[in-house]
Design an enzyme around this catalytic site. Structure first.
Site, PDB file in Angstrom:
ATOM      1  CE1 TYR A 168     109.072  -2.706   7.219  1.00  0.00           C
ATOM      2  CE2 TYR A 168     110.048  -2.033   5.148  1.00  0.00           C
ATOM      3  CZ  TYR A 168     109.700  -1.749   6.449  1.00  0.00           C
ATOM      4  OH  TYR A 168     109.972  -0.495   6.964  1.00  0.00           O
ATOM      5  CD  GLU A 175     100.260  -2.918   3.115  1.00  0.00           C
ATOM      6  OE1 GLU A 175     100.404  -2.233   2.083  1.00  0.00           O
ATOM      7  OE2 GLU A 175     101.034  -2.844   4.085  1.00  0.00           O
TER       8      GLU A 175
END
Length: 232
Positions: A168, A175
């Site tokens: 995560y 991103e």
């Protein structure tokens, strides 16, 4: 890690987003559909991972987009179905959490990488983003597929509820780096769109916290349930 004896099936009450169907839609047809959906999704994400793993060490990150971008974009786009699964009660996943996850990824594949293929898509962050996504999804979809029809192997349960501690943060960081690398191109196209992408940075902070704590709660629930099963 050595494989232990497979655990018993985990109930949908123990994991509401585990891919198990809701009681009101509990039909064989729905079960078959979800099993096929999860199995095919796991296979496609494995293909994404293998493509990145083969291209990255040989040609470098600047070639990943040319070999993977179109395929990974459509694989991710297909996940829109999960929003409808949640809306229509086919699965018991929280609608808001599902929508937030899918929307953020669609923004990356369509609103950043697709629009600006010569910026963020050529960075190492794009490669690490796809690696984080693909490993996460292979584990997640495999877990869901097993959970629909049989006992989930203990090693898969461990992967599902432990690897997110690494995947995560690396996924989110990648991103953000991809978006950051695309800001100049976005500004050239539209100053307003560049501001929208900058606003996404602020949204990511509470969004990441929400998704991460959601997984933490699931992890505690599942491990507690497994502990009770072992005691019995």
């Amino acid at each position: 890690m050595a494989q232990r004896k497979p655990s018993k099936p985990i109930s949908s009450e123990a994991d509401k987003s585990s891919g198990r169907i809701s009681p009101q839609t509990d039909s064989r047809l729905t079960t078959v559909y979800l099993f096929l959906y999860n199995s095919i999704s796991a296979f496609f994400w494995l293909a994404v991972f293998m493509r990145v793993a083969l291209i990255l060490p040989v040609l470098g990150p600047s070639y990943i987009s040319g070999g993977v971008e179109v395929f990974s974009r459509w694989v991710q786009t297909a996940a829109i179905l999960e929003v409808f699964h949640s809306i229509f009660g086919i699965v018991r996943s929280p609608i808001f959490t599902t929508l937030m996850q899918i929307t953020s990824r669609l923004l990356l594949v369509w609103g950043v990488v697709y629009l600006f293929p010569t910026s963020g898509a050529l960075t190492l962050a794009y490669s690490t983003m796809l690696i984080s996504w693909s490993i996460t999804e292979v584990i997640r979809y495999s877990y869901y597929a097993y959970n629909l029809n049989s006992a989930v192997p203990s090693w898969l349960i461990w992967l599902r509820y432990n690897t997110f501690f690494v995947l995560y943060p690396t996924g989110v960081a990648s991103e953000l780096l991809v978006i950051y690398a695309s800001l100049d191109d976005a500004k050239s196209m539209s100053p307003l769109y560049s501001l929208v992408l900058k606003a996404v940075f602020l949204i990511y902070i509470p969004g990441f916290y929400m998704l991460f704590t959601h997984m933490m709660k699931q992890r505690r629930r599942i491990l507690k349930n497994l502990g009770k099963k072992r005691e019995n």
